[in-house]
Motif scaffolding. Structure first.
Motif, mmCIF file in Angstrom:
data_model
loop_
_atom_site.group_PDB
_atom_site.id
_atom_site.type_symbol
_atom_site.label_atom_id
_atom_site.label_comp_id
_atom_site.label_asym_id
_atom_site.label_seq_id
_atom_site.Cartn_x
_atom_site.Cartn_y
_atom_site.Cartn_z
ATOM 1 N N ASP A 340 -2.413 4.556 12.137
ATOM 2 C CA ASP A 340 -1.682 3.414 12.680
ATOM 3 C C ASP A 340 -0.580 3.895 13.634
ATOM 4 O O ASP A 340 -0.480 5.090 13.924
ATOM 5 N N LYS A 341 0.243 2.961 14.094
ATOM 6 C CA LYS A 341 1.300 3.302 15.066
ATOM 7 C C LYS A 341 2.302 4.304 14.508
ATOM 8 O O LYS A 341 2.934 5.058 15.244
ATOM 9 N N ALA A 342 2.448 4.295 13.178
ATOM 10 C CA ALA A 342 3.412 5.211 12.548
ATOM 11 C C ALA A 342 2.800 6.585 12.275
ATOM 12 O O ALA A 342 3.469 7.482 11.760
ATOM 13 N N GLY A 343 1.499 6.727 12.615
ATOM 14 C CA GLY A 343 0.824 8.007 12.396
ATOM 15 C C GLY A 343 0.230 8.167 11.011
ATOM 16 O O GLY A 343 -0.253 9.245 10.651
ATOM 17 N N GLU A 344 0.272 7.084 10.220
ATOM 18 C CA GLU A 344 -0.295 7.127 8.860
ATOM 19 C C GLU A 344 -1.786 6.793 8.921
ATOM 20 O O GLU A 344 -2.212 5.944 9.713
ATOM 21 N N ILE A 345 -2.595 7.456 8.060
ATOM 22 C CA ILE A 345 -4.040 7.176 8.026
ATOM 23 C C ILE A 345 -4.278 5.767 7.483
ATOM 24 O O ILE A 345 -3.704 5.370 6.461
ATOM 25 N N ILE A 346 -5.091 4.989 8.202
ATOM 26 C CA ILE A 346 -5.375 3.604 7.814
ATOM 27 C C ILE A 346 -6.328 3.588 6.627
ATOM 28 O O ILE A 346 -7.337 4.296 6.603
ATOM 29 N N THR A 347 -6.010 2.763 5.636
ATOM 30 C CA THR A 347 -6.828 2.662 4.426
ATOM 31 C C THR A 347 -6.908 1.205 3.974
ATOM 32 O O THR A 347 -6.400 0.307 4.636
ATOM 33 N N GLY A 348 -7.564 0.960 2.851
ATOM 34 C CA GLY A 348 -7.643 -0.390 2.282
ATOM 35 C C GLY A 348 -8.285 -1.418 3.193
ATOM 36 O O GLY A 348 -9.148 -1.099 4.016
ATOM 37 N N SER A 349 -7.833 -2.665 3.057
ATOM 38 C CA SER A 349 -8.424 -3.779 3.816
ATOM 39 C C SER A 349 -8.275 -3.585 5.325
ATOM 40 O O SER A 349 -9.149 -3.988 6.100
ATOM 41 N N ALA A 350 -7.182 -2.933 5.758
ATOM 42 C CA ALA A 350 -6.953 -2.696 7.195
ATOM 43 C C ALA A 350 -8.072 -1.851 7.796
ATOM 44 O O ALA A 350 -8.487 -2.061 8.942
#
Length: 478
Positions: A340-350
């Motif tokens: 995501d924009k914060a550099g965190e790996i996207i997980t879950g429903s997103a």
């Protein structure tokens, strides 16, 4: 000094740690071998039974609802956020190979689900209102030779089930609905909370017959809609599917693998894939927890084994069909490892929304949000019945069930309007603790299961021979 949340989180990690996962899958492997792989050999027979006209009637045997309604109500409780959020989480944290371990755990979970449901019908009883009451707690109470042990284990299972029904079956589901609708449509949390509470109360106040009527419409409709949209996404990314499948199988058994995505990578080992695949698989289909057996006990049937086969298809539909659709949509879309924009790996429903959006665009987010809403709401009403029957077992009187129904509905409002990390951990712990007395019961009664299954096999063979004869007679007349 560790906080209560940290302590609970550690308990959660222990309860759902390697020992529990080995016990869950190990019980399934043991039972599958003990009954001569008959659950696998008879999967085709079970699926035909579910789809038959007879499954929708109450002509054969005794019970409160039809065999199909019993399966749909059980599926209402199991097809939930685990199929969308759980699969995406497993693939983010365990890599795409986690999907293979979901399939493996589901293959043995078929026998576990079959066994707990079959025993629940065999040892069910009729309450003072003339309704069927059954589930692992009644199985332990009636089947154990050591009555004191049976009653103790039955009480513990019922207690954990009531607590789990408020958590995993209500608070967390209501929170998933309100969050999804707030993110997608900006609907205030309190409005969603009121709607869930009122709808839940209107449905559950009518008991199992009212719950099953809603479930047998909502569950197949939402499952078919989700599967169709998922297939569109998979076919839309069909050129990337072969490499996605190779990655899934390669990373399931590789000691250390890297999965690349849009702007990020996931480095995982086989043990991580196994852990997350099995944990999320069990969380999704609930095989071994004993919850589905409570609903199975309400089914109209002439033989516990017959309904056991019908109910075990729940694991097939839940994990082999719906979880696979989510997993292949993510694997073929190339979004795994996205940040995501914060550099965190996207997980879950997103992550699932991102996968669906690669083909469906903005409609992808809508489909996943509607899926989460319907899946989670059906889980609420399905789990209400599980909790109610466990509540009835503890307090002995069905007349007190109305108190449970009202409290359960009001708790949905709390779940929709507040996010409590402690609730998720507590729910997970109670869910896991349910499995312990249930698995002890299944292992202790494996001889009874094997005997009944082998006896029913003669009936299956006789029915198949009769149908073959009937078909040949029709061909002769024609």
């Amino acid at each position: 000094m560790a906080t209560f949340t940290e302590i609970l989180s550690k308990i959660d990690d222990f309860v759902w740690g390697p020992v529990m996962l080995i016990l869950l899958v190990g019980t399934g492997i043991f039972l599958t071998i003990r009954i001569g792989f008959l659950t696998w050999r008879n999967l085709g027979y079970a699926l035909k039974s579910v789809l038959s006209k007879e499954a929708r009637t109450k002509n054969r045997g005794t019970g409160d609802i039809s065999p199909f309604s019993a399966l749909m109500t059980a599926l209402a409780a199991t097809i939930g956020t685990g199929n969308i959020v759980g699969v995406a989480t497993a693939m983010s944290l365990g890599g795409p190979g986690a999907l293979v371990w979901m399939w493996i755990s589901a293959a043995f979970g078929l026998t576990t689900k079959f066994s707990e449901c079959m025993l629940a019908i065999k040892y069910r009883e009729t309450n003072e209102d003339g309704e069927m009451s059954g589930g692992p707690m009644y199985t332990m109470k009636h089947a154990f030779k050591n009555k004191k042990l049976g009653v103790t284990l039955g009480f513990l299972f019922a207690l954990f089930t009531v607590l789990a029904s408020f958590g995993i079956g209500n608070l967390t589901q209501a929170n998933s609905i309100s969050s999804a609708l707030n993110e997608t449509y900006k609907i205030p949390l309190w409005i969603t909370g009121i709607v869930i509470t009122v709808l839940a109360l209107l449905i559950i106040v009518g008991g199992i017959k009212s719950i099953s009527k809603v479930s047998q419409v909502v569950v197949p409709t939402m499952a078919i809609l989700y599967v169709i949209c998922g297939l569109i996404v998979i076919f839309g990314n069909i050129t990337a599917l072969p490499s996605g499948l190779i990655k899934i199988f390669k990373m399931a058994f590789s000691m250390k693998s890297v999965a690349g995505g849009v702007g990020g990578t996931i480095v995982v080992s086989m043990t991580q894939a196994l852990r997350w695949g099995v944990a999320r698989g069990v969380f999704s289909n609930e095989a071994g927890l004993g919850s589905a057996a409570i609903t199975a006990a309400a089914a109209t049937t002439d033989n516990p084994v017959r309904q056991g086969y019908i109910n075990m298809t729940g694991t097939f539909f839940d994990t082999i069909v719906i979880c696979t659709i989510t997993g292949l949509a993510i694997a073929s879309s190339g979004v795994l490892g996205s940040v995501d924009k914060a550099g965190e790996i996207i997980t879950g429903s997103a992550l699932t929304i991102k996968a669906f959006s690669t083909v469906l665009g903005n409609l992808g987010g809508t489909v996943v949000s509607i899926g989460i809403t319907l899946f989670a709401f059906s889980t609420i009403i399905g789990w209400e019945y599980h909790g109610e029957k466990a509540f009835e077992y503890i307090f002995k009187k069905p007349k007190y069930n109305i108190i449970y129904r009202v409290v359960f509905s009001l708790i949905a409002y709390i779940g929709a309007t507040t996010t409590l990390e402690v609730v998720w951990s507590f729910s997970d712990v109670m869910n896991g603790l349910m499995a312990i007395p249930n698995l002890i019961s299944l292992l202790a009664l494996s001889g009874v299961i094997a005997k009944d299954v082998k006896e029913f096999q003669k009936i299956i063979e006789k029915e198949k021979a009769e149908k073959k004869e009937e078909k040949s007679l029709k061909n002769e007349i024609a």
